[in-house]
Design an enzyme around this catalytic site. Structure first.
Site, PDB file in Angstrom:
ATOM      1  N   ARG A 229       0.852  -1.191   0.000  1.00  0.00           N
ATOM      2  CA  ARG A 229       0.000   0.000   0.000  1.00  0.00           C
ATOM      3  C   ARG A 229       0.885   1.238   0.000  1.00  0.00           C
ATOM      4  NH1 ARG A 229      -3.385  -2.591  -1.628  1.00  0.00           N
ATOM      5  NH2 ARG A 229      -5.472  -3.057  -0.806  1.00  0.00           N
ATOM      6  N   GLU A 258      -3.296   7.237  -5.571  1.00  0.00           N
ATOM      7  CA  GLU A 258      -3.537   6.608  -6.877  1.00  0.00           C
ATOM      8  C   GLU A 258      -4.853   7.097  -7.481  1.00  0.00           C
ATOM      9  OE1 GLU A 258      -3.497   2.381  -6.362  1.00  0.00           O
ATOM     10  OE2 GLU A 258      -1.505   2.369  -5.463  1.00  0.00           O
ATOM     11  N   HIS A 276       0.041  -0.004 -10.191  1.00  0.00           N
ATOM     12  CA  HIS A 276      -0.685  -0.939  -9.318  1.00  0.00           C
ATOM     13  C   HIS A 276      -1.186  -2.146 -10.123  1.00  0.00           C
ATOM     14  CE1 HIS A 276      -3.161  -1.188  -5.350  1.00  0.00           C
ATOM     15  NE2 HIS A 276      -2.799  -2.387  -5.774  1.00  0.00           N
TER      16      HIS A 276
END
Length: 310
Positions: A229, A258, A276
Site C-alpha cells: 500500500r 492513486e 498498481h
C-alpha cells in the site's frame, strides 16, 4: 426484482454484463447527486476495488445495504466498524493473486537494482555506441528484508531463496515454523539488508511505517520495493532519500494518491514506477471476478459468503 448493486470501480464489460443478468447494476460515477439520492435507498450491494474507499458516510447513505464485495485482497479503505454497526457483510478475494504479486515484487527488485529500465533507454538513445553502461549491484546472494510475512511475503521469500538470498522479516510476531530471521523493529531490519520489500497490510497501524529513519538505515546501496500500500511509505521521505542518494533505488507499484503519481517521483531516474498492476494477470483477475460474483450470489441466495472479512 433483481437486487440493486452500486459499482464503485470500473469492471470489464463482460463481467458487468454477467452481473446484469442477476442484479440491477448502477455505476456510481455516472450518477449525479439527484440520481444518487433517489437510488440510495434501493442499494443492497456494493462492488468496489481493494484500493477504493467506502467510508462511514457512504454506508450511512445506503440504508438497505447488505454486502460490500471487494475485488482484491486489501480492505483497509472499507470502514469495517461502520459496516458492523449497519450489519453489512464485507467480502474480499484473498489468496488468488499471491504468486502474481510475489513475482512482480521480484521483477521490480531486479529492475530497480540492475537498472533495467534505464539500460533500455540507454540502448534506445544510441548511447551504447559511446561506451558500456555503468555497472550495477548484484542481486544473487544478497540480503532481503520483507516487511510483513503473510501469504505474499512468504511467496516473495521463496523466490528470494531461489536467488541465493538471505531472508529476514519483520511483523507483529515471529513465525518459528519458518527458517527466516525475525526482526521486531523495521529500522533494525532495514539496517541489516540490501533489499527491503514491503508486503504488509495497509491501515493506521502501518501508515508511514517506512519513514526517514528506516530509509536512512537501509543506506546508500539499499533498494526499496513496495507492492503493498502506498500509505505505508512516507513519500516525502522517499523522495528525499532517492534525490540525495540516501538509498540507491526504489521500485513502486502502489502510491498514496492513486492513480495520481507525484511529478517529483516521475522525474527521478532511480525509481521504477508501475500502475498498481502486480496482481493484474488474466488468470488472477478472472478468478477474482468469479469470487466476487460467487460471494454476491451466495449472499443473496441466503447462504454464507465464501470469503467473509467480518
Amino acid at each position: 426484482m433483481k437486487p440493486t448493486l452500486l459499482l464503485l470501480c470500473r469492471l470489464p464489460d463482460s463481467f458487468v454484463n454477467r452481473l446484469g443478468e442477476h442484479f440491477d447494476c448502477q455505476l456510481h460515477w455516472a450518477l449525479d447527486e439527484v440520481q444518487f439520492t433517489a437510488l440510495a435507498p434501493k442499494v443492497r450491494g456494493v462492488v468496489t476495488a481493494a484500493n477504493a474507499s467506502v467510508p462511514r458516510s457512504l454506508i450511512a447513505q445506503l440504508p438497505a445495504l447488505e454486502i460490500i464485495s471487494v475485488l482484491g485482497v486489501g480492505y483497509d479503505g472499507i470502514d469495517l466498524e461502520a459496516a458492523r454497526e449497519h450489519k453489512v457483510r464485507v467480502t474480499n478475494t484473498p489468496g488468488l493473486s499471491t504468486e502474481d504479486i510475489a513475482e512482480f515484487a521480484m521483477a521490480l527488485l531486479l529492475c530497480a537494482a540492475r537498472q533495467i529500465v534505464n539500460a533500455d533507454r540507454f540502448v534506445r538513445r544510441g548511447d551504447w555506441a559511446t561506451g558500456r553502461y555503468p555497472m550495477t549491484p548484484r542481486v544473487f546472494g544478497g540480503r532481503i528484508g520483507i516487511v510483513g510475512l503473510g501469504r505474499i511475503g512468504q511467496a516473495v521469500a521463496t523466490r528470494a531463496e531461489a536467488f541465493g538470498m538471505a531472508v529476514a522479516y519483520s511483523g507483529r510476531t515471529p513465525k518459528p515454523d519458518l527458517p527466516y530471521r525475525w526482526c521486531d523493529d523495521v529500522r533494525d531490519l532495514a539496517a541489516s539488508v540490501d533489499f527491503l520489500v514491503v508486503c504488509a497490510s495497509g491501515g493506521a497501524e502501518t501508515d508511514g511505517l517506512i519513514n526517514r529513519a528506516v530509509l536512512a538505515a537501509l543506506g546508500p546501496r539499499g533498494v526499496l520495493v513496495n507492492i503493498a500500500r502506498g500509505s505505508i511509505v512516507d513519500e516525502d521521505a522517499l523522495l528525499e532519500a532517492l534525490r540525495e542518494g540516501k538509498i540507491l533505488a526504489a521500485g513502486l507499484d502502489v502510491f498514496g494518491d492513486e492513480p495520481h503519481v507525484s511529478p517529483a517521483l516521475k522525474a527521478l531516474p532511480n525509481v521504477v514506477l508501475t500502475p498498481h498492476m502486480a496482481s493484474s494477470t488474466e488468470a488472477t483477475v478472472q478468478a477474482m471476478l468469479d469470487l466476487v460474483f460467487a460471494n454476491l450470489a451466495a449472499h443473496f441466495a441466503g447462504e454464507p459468503a465464501l470469503t467473509p472479512v467480518n
